[in-house]
Scaffold this motif. Structure first.
Motif, PDB file in Angstrom:
ATOM      1  N   TRP A 140      -9.523  17.713  -2.734  1.00 33.49           N
ATOM      2  CA  TRP A 140      -8.578  18.761  -2.354  1.00 33.49           C
ATOM      3  C   TRP A 140      -7.533  18.170  -1.420  1.00 33.49           C
ATOM      4  CZ3 TRP A 140      -7.511  23.541  -3.989  1.00 33.49           C
ATOM      5  CH2 TRP A 140      -8.471  24.238  -4.726  1.00 33.49           C
ATOM      6  N   PHE A 141      -6.254  18.504  -1.705  1.00 29.27           N
ATOM      7  CA  PHE A 141      -5.136  18.043  -0.885  1.00 29.27           C
ATOM      8  C   PHE A 141      -4.425  19.245  -0.257  1.00 29.27           C
ATOM      9  CE2 PHE A 141      -5.808  14.821  -4.075  1.00 29.27           C
ATOM     10  CZ  PHE A 141      -5.508  13.604  -3.475  1.00 29.27           C
ATOM     11  N   TYR A 142      -4.050  19.107   1.031  1.00 25.92           N
ATOM     12  CA  TYR A 142      -3.211  20.113   1.696  1.00 25.92           C
ATOM     13  C   TYR A 142      -1.760  19.909   1.277  1.00 25.92           C
ATOM     14  CZ  TYR A 142      -0.659  22.379   5.526  1.00 25.92           C
ATOM     15  OH  TYR A 142       0.208  23.141   6.272  1.00 25.92           O
ATOM     16  N   THR A 143      -1.329  18.677   1.247  1.00 24.42           N
ATOM     17  CA  THR A 143      -0.055  18.277   0.654  1.00 24.42           C
ATOM     18  C   THR A 143      -0.384  17.141  -0.318  1.00 24.42           C
ATOM     19  OG1 THR A 143       0.374  16.669   2.413  1.00 24.42           O
ATOM     20  CG2 THR A 143       1.253  18.888   2.726  1.00 24.42           C
ATOM     21  N   THR A 144       0.614  16.624  -0.964  1.00 22.97           N
ATOM     22  CA  THR A 144       0.334  15.597  -1.977  1.00 22.97           C
ATOM     23  C   THR A 144      -0.270  14.330  -1.396  1.00 22.97           C
ATOM     24  OG1 THR A 144       2.635  14.855  -1.784  1.00 22.97           O
ATOM     25  CG2 THR A 144       2.109  16.416  -3.558  1.00 22.97           C
ATOM     26  N   ASN A 145      -0.129  14.135  -0.082  1.00 20.91           N
ATOM     27  CA  ASN A 145      -0.662  12.906   0.515  1.00 20.91           C
ATOM     28  C   ASN A 145      -1.636  13.142   1.670  1.00 20.91           C
ATOM     29  OD1 ASN A 145       1.123  13.861   2.332  1.00 20.91           O
ATOM     30  ND2 ASN A 145       2.357  11.999   2.508  1.00 20.91           N
ATOM     31  N   GLN A 146      -2.055  14.406   1.889  1.00 19.79           N
ATOM     32  CA  GLN A 146      -3.015  14.698   2.950  1.00 19.79           C
ATOM     33  C   GLN A 146      -4.284  15.297   2.348  1.00 19.79           C
ATOM     34  OE1 GLN A 146      -1.654  17.222   6.137  1.00 19.79           O
ATOM     35  NE2 GLN A 146      -3.686  17.405   7.032  1.00 19.79           N
ATOM     36  N   LYS A 147      -5.360  14.514   2.357  1.00 18.75           N
ATOM     37  CA  LYS A 147      -6.621  14.971   1.792  1.00 18.75           C
ATOM     38  C   LYS A 147      -7.362  15.872   2.785  1.00 18.75           C
ATOM     39  CE  LYS A 147      -7.456  10.892  -1.127  1.00 18.75           C
ATOM     40  NZ  LYS A 147      -8.391   9.779  -1.419  1.00 18.75           N
ATOM     41  N   ILE A 148      -7.999  16.900   2.244  1.00 19.06           N
ATOM     42  CA  ILE A 148      -8.830  17.792   3.058  1.00 19.06           C
ATOM     43  C   ILE A 148     -10.297  17.412   2.918  1.00 19.06           C
ATOM     44  CG2 ILE A 148      -9.532  20.176   3.468  1.00 19.06           C
ATOM     45  CD1 ILE A 148      -6.874  21.051   2.237  1.00 19.06           C
ATOM     46  N   VAL A 149     -10.746  17.285   1.672  1.00 19.63           N
ATOM     47  CA  VAL A 149     -12.141  16.960   1.407  1.00 19.63           C
ATOM     48  C   VAL A 149     -12.232  16.247   0.059  1.00 19.63           C
ATOM     49  CG1 VAL A 149     -12.540  19.235   0.370  1.00 19.63           C
ATOM     50  CG2 VAL A 149     -14.495  17.905   1.188  1.00 19.63           C
ATOM     51  N   GLU A 150     -13.208  15.355  -0.024  1.00 29.77           N
ATOM     52  CA  GLU A 150     -13.404  14.587  -1.259  1.00 29.77           C
ATOM     53  C   GLU A 150     -14.886  14.603  -1.607  1.00 29.77           C
ATOM     54  OE1 GLU A 150     -11.149  10.704  -2.982  1.00 29.77           O
ATOM     55  OE2 GLU A 150     -12.066  10.515  -0.982  1.00 29.77           O
ATOM     56  N   TRP A 151     -15.167  14.722  -2.886  1.00 29.47           N
ATOM     57  CA  TRP A 151     -16.561  14.781  -3.341  1.00 29.47           C
ATOM     58  C   TRP A 151     -16.760  13.842  -4.524  1.00 29.47           C
ATOM     59  CZ3 TRP A 151     -18.271  16.064  -8.238  1.00 29.47           C
ATOM     60  CH2 TRP A 151     -19.657  16.219  -8.389  1.00 29.47           C
ATOM     61  N   ASP A 152     -17.897  13.152  -4.494  1.00 26.93           N
ATOM     62  CA  ASP A 152     -18.360  12.481  -5.698  1.00 26.93           C
ATOM     63  C   ASP A 152     -19.831  12.835  -5.859  1.00 26.93           C
ATOM     64  OD1 ASP A 152     -19.892  10.783  -4.066  1.00 26.93           O
ATOM     65  OD2 ASP A 152     -18.272   9.300  -3.954  1.00 26.93           O
ATOM     66  N   SER A 153     -20.456  12.274  -6.846  1.00 31.59           N
ATOM     67  CA  SER A 153     -21.815  12.691  -7.191  1.00 31.59           C
ATOM     68  C   SER A 153     -22.836  12.450  -6.082  1.00 31.59           C
ATOM     69  CB  SER A 153     -22.268  11.965  -8.472  1.00 31.59           C
ATOM     70  OG  SER A 153     -22.142  10.556  -8.313  1.00 31.59           O
ATOM     71  N   SER A 154     -22.477  11.675  -5.053  1.00 28.49           N
ATOM     72  CA  SER A 154     -23.454  11.347  -4.017  1.00 28.49           C
ATOM     73  C   SER A 154     -23.109  11.865  -2.628  1.00 28.49           C
ATOM     74  CB  SER A 154     -23.618   9.814  -3.929  1.00 28.49           C
ATOM     75  OG  SER A 154     -22.364   9.197  -3.587  1.00 28.49           O
ATOM     76  N   ASP A 155     -21.874  12.290  -2.387  1.00 26.24           N
ATOM     77  CA  ASP A 155     -21.516  12.609  -1.012  1.00 26.24           C
ATOM     78  C   ASP A 155     -20.293  13.536  -0.962  1.00 26.24           C
ATOM     79  OD1 ASP A 155     -21.699  12.564   1.720  1.00 26.24           O
ATOM     80  OD2 ASP A 155     -20.475  10.758   1.944  1.00 26.24           O
ATOM     81  N   VAL A 156     -20.188  14.279   0.172  1.00 24.19           N
ATOM     82  CA  VAL A 156     -19.012  15.097   0.483  1.00 24.19           C
ATOM     83  C   VAL A 156     -18.406  14.564   1.764  1.00 24.19           C
ATOM     84  CG1 VAL A 156     -18.132  17.379   1.060  1.00 24.19           C
ATOM     85  CG2 VAL A 156     -19.961  17.151  -0.629  1.00 24.19           C
ATOM     86  N   ASN A 157     -17.114  14.290   1.739  1.00 20.50           N
ATOM     87  CA  ASN A 157     -16.440  13.708   2.904  1.00 20.50           C
ATOM     88  C   ASN A 157     -15.292  14.616   3.336  1.00 20.50           C
ATOM     89  OD1 ASN A 157     -15.489  11.976   4.901  1.00 20.50           O
ATOM     90  ND2 ASN A 157     -14.179  10.863   3.457  1.00 20.50           N
ATOM     91  N   TYR A 158     -15.420  15.174   4.562  1.00 19.47           N
ATOM     92  CA  TYR A 158     -14.363  16.008   5.133  1.00 19.47           C
ATOM     93  C   TYR A 158     -13.476  15.128   6.005  1.00 19.47           C
ATOM     94  CZ  TYR A 158     -17.078  20.044   3.616  1.00 19.47           C
ATOM     95  OH  TYR A 158     -17.750  20.960   2.857  1.00 19.47           O
ATOM     96  N   PHE A 159     -12.181  15.145   5.727  1.00 20.43           N
ATOM     97  CA  PHE A 159     -11.261  14.294   6.461  1.00 20.43           C
ATOM     98  C   PHE A 159     -10.877  14.942   7.801  1.00 20.43           C
ATOM     99  CE2 PHE A 159     -10.971  12.914   2.116  1.00 20.43           C
ATOM    100  CZ  PHE A 159     -10.857  11.533   2.209  1.00 20.43           C
ATOM    101  N   ASN A 160     -10.449  14.104   8.731  1.00 22.67           N
ATOM    102  CA  ASN A 160     -10.121  14.565  10.075  1.00 22.67           C
ATOM    103  C   ASN A 160      -8.736  15.214  10.076  1.00 22.67           C
ATOM    104  OD1 ASN A 160     -10.330  14.998  12.800  1.00 22.67           O
ATOM    105  ND2 ASN A 160      -9.592  12.941  13.352  1.00 22.67           N
TER     106      ASN A 160
END
Length: 301
Positions: free
Chosen positions: A56-76
């Motif tokens: 998920w992106f807030y803008t085209t270059n700012q990630k909010i959260v990323e998921w793959d089959s093993s982990d969820v990563n919330y960006f700062n």
């Protein structure tokens, strides 16, 4: 010549193919919310089956959260403690949304084969329209004519304005915060003017009443009160406490004082059996005084 046209078409398709597949979002949706609410960003369109990665992106270059089959990563980011991702549906839950959260959010998913799918979701967040009073900037009577300058401006908000009279929406599509009207005796004059202020999530309105040609009418507890034919400041009608009727002391008071004085004299003489102390008139006067006392404003008791 025809074959040349087909060659150009085929070459153009090959050049645009990468953009048609991955570079241009495949789907776009829009969500509107009130500030302070919780919202869920989720596509109504079925995504790629067996996807293995989503971002998920807030803008085209700012990630909010990323998921793959093993982990969820919330960006700062500003969302870090206000979002939650549902990996199963890729829905993004945002809590306590604010006007600053308004943006075009991008969801990008991919599967094991490398195919990508993108979704644009536009989120618009609005503050509720606050209550307001129509400001009477100028009310001026000239003979039988009247000039009105009314305002209902809301500061620091993106809102729409509509003015109404007793004939409906004000003519000429008036959609500004300020209404200027020159009323003449030859035209039918409205008895009220209403300003409606709205945005996509809420609306408020206020009304001022006039008696032609230029007399402000205050509405107090459903009753009309005629004002003066002068320029008036903005106000909010209020009901003020007053003594019942003219506020004068009840007519029975002098009689009651006389009876009480007589009763006091008799009691000092020890004659408590006097008929005056037990008369119907005595008790009626006492009852009248109690009733008037209970109706008087507190500061007069």
């Amino acid at each position: 010549m025809c074959s040349r046209k087909w060659e150009w078409c085929s070459a153009l398709e090959l050049l645009l193919l990468p953009f048609l597949v991955t570079g241009i979002p495949d789907h776009s949706e829009k969500i509107t919310s009130v500030s302070g609410n919780n919202v869920t960003l989720q596509s109504s369109k079925k995504l790629l089956g067996n996807y293995t990665h989503s971002t998920w992106f807030y803008t085209t270059n700012q990630k909010i959260v990323e998921w793959d089959s093993s982990d969820v990563n919330y960006f700062n980011t500003r969302f870090k403690h206000r979002v939650r991702l549902d990996p199963r549906s890729t829905a993004l839950h945002i809590y306590n949304v604010q006007k600053e959260d308004s943006s075009t959010y991008l969801l990008r998913v991919s599967n094991e084969g490398g195919s990508e799918y993108e979704i644009n979701i536009i989120l618009e967040v609005f503050d509720p329209v606050p209550e307001f009073l129509i400001e009477l900037k100028e009310v001026k009577k000239v003979g039988d004519n009247c000039y009105l300058n009314l305002s209902c401006e809301i500061q620091n908000q993106s809102v729409d304005y509509v003015w109404y009279t007793d004939s409906g929406i004000f003519p000429n599509g008036h959609k500004r915060s300020v209404l200027e009207v020159n009323l003449t005796s030859s035209h039918k004059q409205s008895t009220f003017y209403t300003c409606q202020v709205s945005n996509p999530v809420s609306s408020q309105n206020d009304t001022v009443y006039f008696r032609p040609p230029c007399t402000l009418v205050q509405v107090v507890s459903g009753m009309e009160k005629q004002g003066e034919d002068v320029a008036l400041p903005s106000f909010k009608p209020a009901v003020h406490s007053s003594i019942e009727s003219s506020g004068s002391v009840p007519d029975t008071l002098p009689s009651l004082i006389a009876v009480l004085c007589m009763a006091l004299i008799l009691s000092r003489l020890g004659d408590m059996s006097s008929p005056i102390l037990w008369s119907d008139e005595y008790h009626k006067l006492v009852s009248d005084l109690d009733t008037h006392h209970s109706r008087a404003p507190t500061h007069l008791k």
